[in-house]
Design a protein around this motif. Structure first.
Motif, PDB file in Angstrom:
ATOM      1  N   GLY A 114      44.128  68.958  59.150  1.00  0.00           N
ATOM      2  CA  GLY A 114      44.393  67.903  60.111  1.00  0.00           C
ATOM      3  C   GLY A 114      44.525  66.682  59.366  1.00  0.00           C
ATOM      4  O   GLY A 114      45.037  65.682  59.912  1.00  0.00           O
ATOM      5  N   GLN A 115      44.396  66.506  58.008  1.00  0.00           N
ATOM      6  CA  GLN A 115      44.520  65.361  57.246  1.00  0.00           C
ATOM      7  C   GLN A 115      45.933  65.548  56.229  1.00  0.00           C
ATOM      8  O   GLN A 115      45.289  66.104  54.727  1.00  0.00           O
ATOM      9  CB  GLN A 115      43.390  64.864  56.544  1.00  0.00           C
ATOM     10  CG  GLN A 115      42.126  64.784  57.240  1.00  0.00           C
ATOM     11  CD  GLN A 115      42.068  63.714  58.235  1.00  0.00           C
ATOM     12  OE1 GLN A 115      42.932  63.240  58.853  1.00  0.00           O
ATOM     13  NE2 GLN A 115      41.065  62.904  58.140  1.00  0.00           N
ATOM     14  N   ASN A 116      47.067  66.041  56.690  1.00  0.00           N
ATOM     15  CA  ASN A 116      48.088  66.359  55.786  1.00  0.00           C
ATOM     16  C   ASN A 116      49.011  65.571  55.191  1.00  0.00           C
ATOM     17  O   ASN A 116      50.268  65.996  54.662  1.00  0.00           O
ATOM     18  CB  ASN A 116      48.485  67.822  56.183  1.00  0.00           C
ATOM     19  CG  ASN A 116      49.545  67.499  57.479  1.00  0.00           C
ATOM     20  OD1 ASN A 116      49.610  66.392  57.846  1.00  0.00           O
ATOM     21  ND2 ASN A 116      49.911  68.736  57.963  1.00  0.00           N
ATOM     22  N   VAL A 117      48.606  64.376  55.250  1.00  0.00           N
ATOM     23  CA  VAL A 117      49.289  63.092  54.688  1.00  0.00           C
ATOM     24  C   VAL A 117      50.673  62.622  54.845  1.00  0.00           C
ATOM     25  O   VAL A 117      50.947  61.408  54.917  1.00  0.00           O
ATOM     26  CB  VAL A 117      49.289  63.599  52.882  1.00  0.00           C
ATOM     27  CG1 VAL A 117      50.024  62.503  52.073  1.00  0.00           C
ATOM     28  CG2 VAL A 117      47.765  63.664  52.639  1.00  0.00           C
ATOM     29  N   ILE A 118      51.473  63.808  55.423  1.00  0.00           N
ATOM     30  CA  ILE A 118      52.835  63.412  55.592  1.00  0.00           C
ATOM     31  C   ILE A 118      53.363  64.224  56.733  1.00  0.00           C
ATOM     32  O   ILE A 118      53.104  65.249  56.909  1.00  0.00           O
ATOM     33  CB  ILE A 118      53.638  63.733  54.325  1.00  0.00           C
ATOM     34  CG1 ILE A 118      55.156  63.065  54.175  1.00  0.00           C
ATOM     35  CG2 ILE A 118      53.646  65.089  53.807  1.00  0.00           C
ATOM     36  CD1 ILE A 118      55.826  63.115  52.863  1.00  0.00           C
ATOM     37  N   HIS A 119      54.432  63.698  57.211  1.00  0.00           N
ATOM     38  CA  HIS A 119      55.001  64.417  58.302  1.00  0.00           C
ATOM     39  C   HIS A 119      56.776  64.242  57.939  1.00  0.00           C
ATOM     40  O   HIS A 119      57.343  63.314  57.466  1.00  0.00           O
ATOM     41  CB  HIS A 119      55.043  63.809  59.649  1.00  0.00           C
ATOM     42  CG  HIS A 119      56.230  64.228  60.591  1.00  0.00           C
ATOM     43  ND1 HIS A 119      56.008  65.373  61.519  1.00  0.00           N
ATOM     44  CD2 HIS A 119      57.471  63.678  60.760  1.00  0.00           C
ATOM     45  CE1 HIS A 119      57.185  65.301  62.324  1.00  0.00           C
ATOM     46  NE2 HIS A 119      58.012  64.491  61.951  1.00  0.00           N
ATOM     47  N   GLY A 120      57.603  65.401  58.001  1.00  0.00           N
ATOM     48  CA  GLY A 120      58.728  65.361  58.100  1.00  0.00           C
ATOM     49  C   GLY A 120      59.429  66.287  58.828  1.00  0.00           C
ATOM     50  O   GLY A 120      58.977  67.202  59.687  1.00  0.00           O
ATOM     51  N   SER A 121      60.725  65.996  59.317  1.00  0.00           N
ATOM     52  CA  SER A 121      61.486  66.588  60.361  1.00  0.00           C
ATOM     53  C   SER A 121      61.540  68.221  59.976  1.00  0.00           C
ATOM     54  O   SER A 121      61.777  68.437  58.866  1.00  0.00           O
ATOM     55  CB  SER A 121      63.083  65.982  60.562  1.00  0.00           C
ATOM     56  OG  SER A 121      62.645  64.792  61.255  1.00  0.00           O
ATOM     57  N   ASP A 122      61.551  69.116  60.847  1.00  0.00           N
ATOM     58  CA  ASP A 122      61.670  70.595  60.857  1.00  0.00           C
ATOM     59  C   ASP A 122      63.128  70.769  60.707  1.00  0.00           C
ATOM     60  O   ASP A 122      64.181  70.458  61.647  1.00  0.00           O
ATOM     61  CB  ASP A 122      60.976  71.140  62.174  1.00  0.00           C
ATOM     62  CG  ASP A 122      60.986  72.467  62.012  1.00  0.00           C
ATOM     63  OD1 ASP A 122      61.614  73.206  60.960  1.00  0.00           O
ATOM     64  OD2 ASP A 122      60.328  73.128  62.583  1.00  0.00           O
TER      65      ASP A 122
END
Length: 159
Positions: A114-122
Protein backbone atom coordinates in the motif's frame (compact mmCIF):
# COMPACT_ATOMS: atom_id res chain seq x y z
CA UNK A 1 13.12 13.78 -29.53
CA UNK A 2 14.82 11.14 -31.68
CA UNK A 3 13.12 7.95 -32.83
CA UNK A 4 14.82 5.90 -30.08
CA UNK A 5 13.45 8.09 -27.34
CA UNK A 6 10.20 7.80 -25.53
CA UNK A 7 8.60 9.71 -22.71
CA UNK A 8 7.23 8.09 -19.59
CA UNK A 9 5.12 9.33 -16.70
CA UNK A 10 6.45 8.88 -13.15
CA UNK A 11 5.09 10.08 -9.83
CA UNK A 12 6.54 10.10 -6.33
CA UNK A 13 3.51 9.18 -4.24
CA UNK A 14 2.49 10.86 -0.95
CA UNK A 15 4.51 8.39 1.16
CA UNK A 16 7.66 9.06 -0.89
CA UNK A 17 7.15 12.82 -0.55
CA UNK A 18 6.55 12.59 3.21
CA UNK A 19 9.68 10.48 3.62
CA UNK A 20 11.82 13.01 1.75
CA UNK A 21 12.68 10.70 -1.15
CA UNK A 22 12.04 13.02 -4.12
CA UNK A 23 15.70 14.03 -4.47
CA UNK A 24 17.01 10.47 -4.25
CA UNK A 25 14.51 9.23 -6.80
CA UNK A 26 15.21 12.07 -9.24
CA UNK A 27 18.96 11.45 -8.84
CA UNK A 28 18.62 7.79 -9.75
CA UNK A 29 16.91 8.59 -13.05
CA UNK A 30 19.35 11.42 -13.81
CA UNK A 31 22.38 9.26 -13.04
CA UNK A 32 21.01 6.54 -15.29
CA UNK A 33 21.02 9.05 -18.16
CA UNK A 34 17.29 9.70 -18.44
CA UNK A 35 16.25 13.30 -18.97
CA UNK A 36 13.48 15.05 -17.02
CA UNK A 37 11.28 17.02 -19.41
CA UNK A 38 8.56 18.01 -16.91
CA UNK A 39 8.10 18.10 -13.16
CA UNK A 40 5.31 19.35 -10.93
CA UNK A 41 4.84 19.34 -7.15
CA UNK A 42 1.11 19.18 -6.60
CA UNK A 43 -1.86 18.02 -4.58
CA UNK A 44 -4.10 15.57 -6.46
CA UNK A 45 -7.82 16.23 -6.00
CA UNK A 46 -10.62 13.64 -5.99
CA UNK A 47 -11.50 14.27 -9.63
CA UNK A 48 -7.96 13.75 -10.93
CA UNK A 49 -7.54 10.69 -8.69
CA UNK A 50 -10.70 9.17 -10.16
CA UNK A 51 -9.44 9.80 -13.70
CA UNK A 52 -5.98 8.49 -12.90
CA UNK A 53 -7.30 5.26 -11.38
CA UNK A 54 -10.37 5.03 -13.64
CA UNK A 55 -9.60 1.46 -14.74
CA UNK A 56 -9.98 0.31 -11.11
CA UNK A 57 -13.31 2.04 -10.44
CA UNK A 58 -15.75 -0.37 -8.79
CA UNK A 59 -13.01 -2.67 -7.47
CA UNK A 60 -12.84 -3.17 -3.70
CA UNK A 61 -9.48 -1.39 -3.36
CA UNK A 62 -10.48 1.66 -5.47
CA UNK A 63 -11.53 3.92 -2.58
CA UNK A 64 -8.30 3.13 -0.75
CA UNK A 65 -6.23 4.09 -3.80
CA UNK A 66 -8.05 7.40 -4.15
CA UNK A 67 -7.77 8.13 -0.44
CA UNK A 68 -4.04 7.40 -0.42
CA UNK A 69 -3.09 9.33 -3.57
CA UNK A 70 -5.00 12.41 -2.32
CA UNK A 71 -3.61 12.15 1.26
CA UNK A 72 -0.68 14.50 0.64
CA UNK A 73 1.30 16.15 -2.15
CA UNK A 74 2.92 14.19 -4.97
CA UNK A 75 5.74 14.96 -7.39
CA UNK A 76 4.67 14.22 -10.98
CA UNK A 77 7.33 13.96 -13.69
CA UNK A 78 7.93 13.08 -17.31
CA UNK A 79 11.21 11.39 -18.15
CA UNK A 80 12.65 10.90 -21.62
CA UNK A 81 15.19 8.42 -22.94
CA UNK A 82 15.75 5.25 -24.92
CA UNK A 83 13.12 2.69 -23.92
CA UNK A 84 12.29 4.96 -20.97
CA UNK A 85 9.10 3.22 -19.82
CA UNK A 86 10.68 -0.21 -19.54
CA UNK A 87 13.85 1.17 -17.93
CA UNK A 88 11.89 3.14 -15.32
CA UNK A 89 9.76 0.08 -14.50
CA UNK A 90 12.91 -2.01 -13.98
CA UNK A 91 14.39 0.66 -11.72
CA UNK A 92 11.16 0.93 -9.70
CA UNK A 93 10.95 -2.80 -8.95
CA UNK A 94 7.80 -4.88 -8.49
CA UNK A 95 4.47 -3.35 -7.48
CA UNK A 96 4.89 -5.12 -4.13
CA UNK A 97 8.06 -3.75 -2.49
CA UNK A 98 8.49 -7.02 -0.57
CA UNK A 99 9.00 -8.76 -3.95
CA UNK A 100 11.37 -6.08 -5.24
CA UNK A 101 15.11 -6.63 -5.51
CA UNK A 102 17.42 -4.47 -3.40
CA UNK A 103 18.81 -1.77 -5.66
CA UNK A 104 15.39 -0.99 -7.09
CA UNK A 105 13.52 2.05 -5.74
CA UNK A 106 10.82 -0.02 -4.07
CA UNK A 107 13.30 -2.66 -2.95
CA UNK A 108 15.35 0.02 -1.21
CA UNK A 109 12.56 2.20 0.20
CA UNK A 110 9.45 0.06 0.63
CA UNK A 111 8.13 -2.89 2.60
CA UNK A 112 4.40 -2.59 2.12
CA UNK A 113 2.24 -2.91 -1.00
CA UNK A 114 0.00 0.00 0.00
CA UNK A 115 2.96 2.34 0.54
CA UNK A 116 5.09 1.65 -2.51
CA UNK A 117 6.61 5.14 -2.90
CA UNK A 118 6.41 5.57 -6.68
CA UNK A 119 4.13 5.16 -9.68
CA UNK A 120 5.26 4.67 -13.27
CA UNK A 121 3.34 4.11 -16.48
CA UNK A 122 2.80 0.49 -17.45
CA UNK A 123 4.95 -0.48 -20.44
CA UNK A 124 2.51 -3.25 -21.34
CA UNK A 125 -0.35 -0.78 -21.70
CA UNK A 126 0.17 0.91 -25.09
CA UNK A 127 -1.52 4.22 -24.34
CA UNK A 128 -0.72 4.51 -20.61
CA UNK A 129 2.12 7.00 -20.96
CA UNK A 130 0.33 9.40 -23.20
CA UNK A 131 -2.88 9.18 -21.18
CA UNK A 132 -1.11 9.88 -17.89
CA UNK A 133 1.14 12.61 -19.27
CA UNK A 134 -1.94 14.36 -20.72
CA UNK A 135 -3.77 13.99 -17.41
CA UNK A 136 -1.04 15.73 -15.40
CA UNK A 137 0.67 18.08 -17.85
CA UNK A 138 -0.28 20.58 -20.55
CA UNK A 139 1.68 20.36 -23.80
CA UNK A 140 3.60 23.59 -23.06
CA UNK A 141 4.82 22.19 -19.72
CA UNK A 142 6.89 19.56 -21.54
CA UNK A 143 10.30 21.05 -22.29
CA UNK A 144 12.31 19.96 -25.34
CA UNK A 145 16.06 20.38 -24.86
CA UNK A 146 19.38 18.64 -25.39
CA UNK A 147 21.11 17.35 -22.30
CA UNK A 148 24.80 18.14 -22.68
CA UNK A 149 25.94 14.65 -21.64
CA UNK A 150 23.85 12.77 -24.22
CA UNK A 151 26.89 11.84 -26.29
CA UNK A 152 28.33 10.14 -23.19
CA UNK A 153 25.11 8.22 -22.52
CA UNK A 154 24.29 7.07 -26.04
CA UNK A 155 26.63 5.43 -28.53
CA UNK A 156 25.10 6.93 -31.66
CA UNK A 157 24.81 10.69 -31.52
CA UNK A 158 21.40 11.28 -33.09
CA UNK A 159 19.99 11.96 -29.63
Amino acid sequence: MSHHDERTFVMVKPDGVQRGLIGDIVSRFEERGLKMVAGKFMQIDEELAHEHYGEHEGKPFFDGLVEFITSGPVFAMVWEGADATQQVRKMMGETDPAESAPGTIRGDYGLDLGQNVIHGSDHEDEGANEREIDLFFDEEELVDYERSDAEWVYEDEDH
